[in-house]
Design an enzyme around this catalytic site. Sequence first.
Site, PDB file in Angstrom:
ATOM      1  N   VAL A   1       0.872  -1.176   0.000  1.00 14.54           N
ATOM      2  CA  VAL A   1       0.000   0.000   0.000  1.00 14.54           C
ATOM      3  C   VAL A   1       0.904   1.219   0.000  1.00 14.54           C
ATOM      4  O   VAL A   1       1.663   1.437   0.945  1.00 14.54           O
ATOM      5  CB  VAL A   1      -0.938   0.011   1.217  1.00 14.54           C
ATOM      6  CG1 VAL A   1      -1.783   1.274   1.216  1.00 14.54           C
ATOM      7  CG2 VAL A   1      -1.837  -1.228   1.211  1.00 14.54           C
TER       8      VAL A   1
ATOM      9  N   CYS B   1      13.842  10.682   0.441  1.00 15.81           N
ATOM     10  CA  CYS B   1      12.950   9.741   1.123  1.00 15.81           C
ATOM     11  C   CYS B   1      13.083   8.359   0.492  1.00 15.81           C
ATOM     12  O   CYS B   1      13.763   8.172  -0.524  1.00 15.81           O
ATOM     13  CB  CYS B   1      11.501  10.219   1.069  1.00 15.81           C
ATOM     14  SG  CYS B   1      10.803  10.259  -0.596  1.00 15.81           S
TER      15      CYS B   1
ATOM     16  N   GLU C   1      -0.540  12.960  -1.898  1.00 17.61           N
ATOM     17  CA  GLU C   1       0.774  13.594  -1.958  1.00 17.61           C
ATOM     18  C   GLU C   1       1.123  14.328  -0.666  1.00 17.61           C
ATOM     19  O   GLU C   1       0.306  15.044  -0.105  1.00 17.61           O
ATOM     20  CB  GLU C   1       0.818  14.583  -3.128  1.00 17.61           C
ATOM     21  CG  GLU C   1       2.108  15.331  -3.291  1.00 17.61           C
ATOM     22  CD  GLU C   1       3.278  14.432  -3.655  1.00 17.61           C
ATOM     23  OE1 GLU C   1       4.248  14.415  -2.867  1.00 17.61           O
ATOM     24  OE2 GLU C   1       3.226  13.752  -4.689  1.00 17.61           O
TER      25      GLU C   1
ATOM     26  N   ASP D   1       0.190  14.363   9.812  1.00 20.02           N
ATOM     27  CA  ASP D   1      -0.247  13.480   8.736  1.00 20.02           C
ATOM     28  C   ASP D   1      -1.757  13.605   8.590  1.00 20.02           C
ATOM     29  O   ASP D   1      -2.478  13.666   9.591  1.00 20.02           O
ATOM     30  CB  ASP D   1       0.135  12.036   9.088  1.00 20.02           C
ATOM     31  CG  ASP D   1       0.105  11.099   7.912  1.00 20.02           C
ATOM     32  OD1 ASP D   1      -0.776  11.242   7.061  1.00 20.02           O
ATOM     33  OD2 ASP D   1       0.973  10.215   7.842  1.00 20.02           O
TER      34      ASP D   1
ATOM     35  N   ARG E   1      -3.451  11.537   6.086  1.00 20.51           N
ATOM     36  CA  ARG E   1      -3.839  10.501   5.135  1.00 20.51           C
ATOM     37  C   ARG E   1      -4.980   9.620   5.624  1.00 20.51           C
ATOM     38  O   ARG E   1      -5.653   8.965   4.843  1.00 20.51           O
ATOM     39  CB  ARG E   1      -2.628   9.632   4.780  1.00 20.51           C
ATOM     40  CG  ARG E   1      -1.750  10.287   3.757  1.00 20.51           C
ATOM     41  CD  ARG E   1      -0.473   9.521   3.563  1.00 20.51           C
ATOM     42  NE  ARG E   1       0.409   9.605   4.713  1.00 20.51           N
ATOM     43  CZ  ARG E   1       1.623   9.095   4.745  1.00 20.51           C
ATOM     44  NH1 ARG E   1       2.076   8.443   3.691  1.00 20.51           N
ATOM     45  NH2 ARG E   1       2.377   9.213   5.808  1.00 20.51           N
TER      46      ARG E   1
END
Length: 424
Positions: free
Chosen positions: A250, A265, A296, A336, A338
């Site tokens: 994922v 990264c 993104e 974060d 997400r």
Amino acid sequence: MVQRAPQPDVNARPATGRHIKLHSHPTSRKSTAPIRWGATSAVQRGPVVGTLTAQRNAIGAHSGSYSLYRALAVAAGTLDPVHVPDLTNTAPATPIGPHRKWSDPSAIVSLDPYGHLVSDVFAEQLAEGWDIRPTIAVTRARVNMPEFRDAIAAGRLRPDGVVLTENGDVRVTKAAIEPVWYLPGIAERFGIAESDLRRGLFEQSGGMFSELVTRGDLKVFLPPIGGITVYIFGDPGAIADPGRNVACRVHDECNGSDVFGSDICTCRPYLAHGIEVCIQTAQEGGCGLVVYNRKEGRALGEVTKFLVYNARKRQEGGDRAETYFERTECVAGVEDMRFQELMPDVLHWLGVSRIDRFVSMSNMKHDSLVRQGLEIVERVAIPDGLIPDDASVEMDAKKAAGYFSERPVGTEELKQPKGRGLDD
């Protein structure tokens, strides 16, 4: 002489006329095509209609973030606003489903499990003139990355002419998925009231979708965000076969690394490694899955992401692991966005119940999958040799924050609070 296409008259009146219809105040408060989310069949569930027709039963518009380009095309006069797609020969190249979880209203809340079967399951409505758009498309293709040829040269991968060719092409089935949010299910997944969810979406989008707060009868929202692409390596039939292995990566979008190879990264190296594991599993008779989410910069966006890069590099003492998360939070207000709570939905759509090789070190992804009832047999970390030198700060910070590691993290100087994590 070269013929030039006629340019649209930007001053021309749109084909829809001067009258503006506010869908927040329709003549009838109830949709003529109600959706019964979680019904046992597509016919009982009903189609998702996000087009400007009498049967409209969803908030927003089709095509996710690209819906605004469609609006621009209509405004510029290059697209007929009443154009209806010809869906001839657009059926899925590979059958997917139906699976048991499709009729579980709490298992799939962020996509339409019947989104690729519109031409089939809603043929009667289409014949009557309904404008029903697919939200999922399934096709076949080949993919190729330089890393595949490197793996062949190193002996880690062997061409078999079926999954992997001699020149490094990999045969895949792939599915493009647009987001379709069932608002009661989204609210339940996050443990909040549906009214609070609707208000938050309405207010924080600048009031873009008034129906969120005026049309409680409309339970489905087509948000203007990026979707998902699924790459299937090997036989898709292996996914739901308990006798065959499934590998899965994922991956959340990182354009700078995934496409352009930025070395700050581990995103591209981990993506390539995940695909390599998927190819190996497919060649062994199983199946590999790569789920690519358009999120993104941890769903903070690329502008915020680059601002954080600058802040990390320019801070006193330079870029270092112990301030990795803090720099992001200082700029974005959060580490974060997400929300991996929604991530398992696509695996339920595919019929996955067990992942034999989960190619991810993310504690957030792992925990979300387990909470949704998926079994994970083995977790596969990125090999140390694939981590770029400039990405060591990121990796050290993530391991100290709860990332899966096959070895104890010898970084006592990192004082990250337990439970914090960042996805790869």
